[in-house]
Design an enzyme around this catalytic site. Structure first.
Site, short mmCIF file in Angstrom:
data_model
loop_
_atom_site.label_atom_id
_atom_site.label_comp_id
_atom_site.label_asym_id
_atom_site.label_seq_id
_atom_site.Cartn_x
_atom_site.Cartn_y
_atom_site.Cartn_z
N GLU A 89 0.83 -1.21 0.00
CA GLU A 89 0.00 0.00 0.00
C GLU A 89 0.87 1.26 0.00
O GLU A 89 0.52 2.26 -0.64
CB GLU A 89 -0.96 -0.02 1.19
CG GLU A 89 -2.07 -1.07 1.02
CD GLU A 89 -3.03 -1.14 2.18
OE1 GLU A 89 -4.22 -0.84 1.98
OE2 GLU A 89 -2.58 -1.49 3.29
N GLU B 156 -4.11 -9.55 3.61
CA GLU B 156 -4.93 -9.25 4.79
C GLU B 156 -6.07 -10.25 5.00
O GLU B 156 -6.49 -10.49 6.15
CB GLU B 156 -5.51 -7.84 4.66
CG GLU B 156 -4.50 -6.73 4.93
CD GLU B 156 -3.64 -6.38 3.73
OE1 GLU B 156 -2.85 -5.42 3.83
OE2 GLU B 156 -3.75 -7.06 2.68
#
Length: 695
Positions: free
Chosen positions: A105, A125
């Site tokens: 990210e 995740e």
């Protein structure tokens, strides 16, 4: 104390280095350091471009697990990434090793990305019951296709640098080497060619096809049954196409926080930490494993070949021994076939496979070939007589200090060890089939096993890419003993009135990939039948023994391999075996049982109560050291749904008092099977939680 983030300058380029060993995790100090260095670079008029890169073996491999469960501190990661993206000066992110989770990210917040061929990129995740919460679901679909973004985010699997380049995630594949230089070279190109700022948020997302989201939801409803995070991730990615970027970020954050407070996230975080703690044993503190480079494998069947292939692919030299040359040749071909499969899946090159088969693997029938082996693993037929013969031979040919391991699933390892002149060198290494695929390895410690032998078992597991769990000696050790008990409970449910198909349906709904009766058909009903016959002479007369499985076997119905078991496979699609109804009616009549309907929750409660009750008995006896060992065993060897955290975590979630109450209720039906574990009763009486046992 050195700072984890530093700023340097070369020419007109700011070089921001992240150095937070071992994997540059995004700790609070790293986030603060990144923000400070970024702001300094932006404010410095001499700086025209910025490079962010990682020192050591990785770029950023994700969050700092030491901060899990703690209140977040500013700067929050989403805000930091927004600040990187908003830089008025071009930001080049140079990634090597792994860019995972928050690390990827961060890279997505840059204007350009470069990486060497060995780099990996992923958003894992979902494996923790979450979705990317720092813009990953909004930025990734603006760089790659919606289909690619959905695949990466809902699977959590990383992709290669080549894949990332071909799909637009990175802008250049650089030579292997220092990322400082690779990032600097690209930044110079940006300045010389006057390449524009390219905030990811300003790129138009790929619209995908009309059915892409519905199709992905339907696929994951089957493959990730019961899991919430993948479905929420689809919602988040879909919003990247239907909402503004800022509204998409708000939606992502809302979904992230929903998952953060959910039971599934807590369960998967528990599993994550349990798997990291399972190998940390007081008895192995400061114990050095023995050196293992050459191993032997006795037996070239499915299990032995799987063990051999796993060892060869881990860089070990393997000698396989079979009963004769023909069997050895067959075993050789089986190992070759497993390696061929790895080549087809892209896990191994054809050249490496050929080198392994030529230089690191041999199959024969002469035990003398094991004279120099550091460790030998026996994987022959589950018979004490056969294993005794094998260990007598090994004892005579293996060098002093060689470890002798048995892959037995049930047999007493103390009896096997005492047949040798070196019981301190004997250990159980219980692999799960297929051994080259399944992650679990039960390291079974016998009464006289030396600590360094145990340590070697754990070291071998790590080298093979497996998760090792310490077990003591009893019939079935941890996993198979629990399996045996909950199978009896489920057979009792069938006698009470449920069908095997009711049971399978309920437990698939609970989260298992396959129901236990379908699994029995797949593995072969004759295997469990042989084990039951082994126990027949010592079976307690108080046991309500379910005979319908034996009756099927006596009729030659062993499951898929014979075309019939609990299910009939004659037409390809499994359907209920029509013979079973009459078999069950006759047994219920003989036992005086009046069948009644059992709902799905009743079946699930029996399954869990039996599993947890036996687990507490295993803990009390010291067969398993901690509840987390049982969770790791059942998650990695027996298909227990990961998003439920393991049976012990589940028990604490629903309440130990509820589990005990269920056991006492079922005991009215069968007082012998449902005897409450003393440890469970003590915990409930004293109002203690499982954390008191996980130390």
């Amino acid at each position: 104390m050195p700072q984890p983030v530093s700023l340097a300058q070369q020419d007109h380029v700011a070089l921001i280095a992240i150095d937070n060993p071992p994997v540059n995790a995004l700790s609070h100090a790293v986030r603060s350091g990144l923000q400070n260095c970024l702001r300094q670079a932006i404010e410095d008029d001499e700086i025209q471009a910025i490079v962010i890169y990682g020192e050591g073996r990785s770029f950023i491999a994700g969050a700092d697990i030491r901060e899990f469960g703690q209140p977040p501190k500013v700067p929050h990661l989403p805000d930091l990434i927004n600040e990187i993206e908003a830089s008025p000066k071009p930001v080049v992110v140079a990634c090597h090793g792994t860019a995972l989770g928050g690390g990827l990210e961060v890279a997505l917040g840059g204007h350009y990305r470069v990486a060497p061929p060995s780099a990996k990129f992923g958003l894992p995740e979902v494996s923790l019951g979450l979705l990317p919460g720092a813009g990953g679901t909004q930025r990734l679909p603006r760089l790659v296709s919606a289909q690619k973004a959905l695949g990466m985010i809902t699977s959590g699997k990383p992709i290669t640098a080549q894949d990332a380049f071909e799909n637009g995630l990175i802008d250049r594949i650089t030579p292997e080497g220092p990322m400082r230089e690779a990032g600097l070279a690209f930044a110079r190109d940006v300045l010389e060619q006057r390449m524009p700022l390219r905030p990811t948020r300003n790129l138009g997302p790929d619209p995908g096809t009309e059915s892409i989201f519905a199709d992905t939801r339907a696929k994951l409803h089957k493959s990730a049954r019961g899991q919430i995070a993948p479905q929420k991730a689809i919602d988040a990615v879909e919003a990247s196409l239907t909402k503004s970027f800022d509204d998409g970020l708000k939606n992502e954050r809302r979904l992230f926080l929903e998952l953060m407070g959910g039971d599934q996230r807590a369960a998967m975080i528990h599993a994550f930490f349990a798997e990291r703690k399972v190998g940390k044993l007081p008895e192995l503190a400061n114990v050095t494993p023995r050196c293992v480079a050459d191993i032997g494998v006795i037996g070239g069947g499915t299990m032995g070949a799987g063990i051999a292939a796993s060892a060869v692919m881990a860089g070990l030299n393997v000698t396989m021994i079979e009963r004769d040359k023909a069997a050895a040749a067959k075993g050789h071909d089986t190992v070759r076939g497993i390696l061929d499969g790895a080549v087809k899946r892209g896990k191994l090159s054809a050249e490496k496979r050929d080198a392994m088969m030529r230089d690191a693997f041999d199959a024969g029938s002469d035990y003398a070939a094991l004279a120099s082996a550091d460790l030998v693993i026996e994987a022959v037929f589950e018979s004490m007589d056969v294993k005794q013969d094998v260990f007598s031979r090994l004892d005579s040919v293996c060098k002093p200090g060689a470890i002798l391991a048995t892959n037995t699933s049930y047999l007493d390892i103390n009896d096997i060890a005492n047949l040798t002149s070196r019981p301190n060198d004997v250990i159980g290494l219980h692999f799960f089939s297929p051994a080259h695929v399944m992650r679990l390895l039960e390291v079974v410690v016998a009464d006289k096993t030396d600590p360094d032998v145990t340590a070697t078992g754990f070291a071998l597991a790590k080298r093979l890419g497996k998760i090792a769990v310490r077990a003591g000696v009893c019939d079935g050790f941890i996993g198979n003993r629990i399996l045996s008990h909950y199978r009896k409970a489920l057979e009792g449910a069938v006698l009470a009135g449920a069908s095997p198909y009711d049971v399978d349906r309920a437990l698939v709904g609970f989260g298992l990939a396959m129901g236990p009766f379908a699994v029995g058909d797949l593995s072969g009903l004759d295997i469990a039948w042989a084990n039951r016959k082994r126990h027949a002479a010592t079976r307690d007369p108080r046991e309500t023994y379910a005979q319908f499985a034996d009756t099927l076997c006596e009729a030659g119905h062993f499951g898929r391999k014979t075309g019939r078991g609990y299910y009939d496979y004659s037409d390809g699609t499994p359907v209920p075996n029509p013979d079973l109804t009459a078999i069950l009616e006759q047994e219920r009549l003989a036992k005086g049982i009046t069948a009644r309907a059992l709902d799905e929750q009743d079946i699930i409660d029996r399954y869990m109560a039996a599993m947890v009750n036996e687990a507490f008995k295993i803990l009390d006896e010291g067969i398993a050291l901690r509840p987390l060992d049982i969770d790791v065993t059942m998650l990695n060897g027996y298909g227990f749904p990961r998003w439920r955290g393991g049976p012990m975590h589940y028990a604490e979630t629903v309440g130990l008092d509820k589990i005990l109450s269920d056991i006492r209720s079922f005991a009215k039906e069968d007082s012998y099977l449902w005897q409450p574990a003393a440890l469970l009763e003590r915990l409930v009486t004293d109002k203690l939680c499982l954390a008191s046992l996980n130390g």
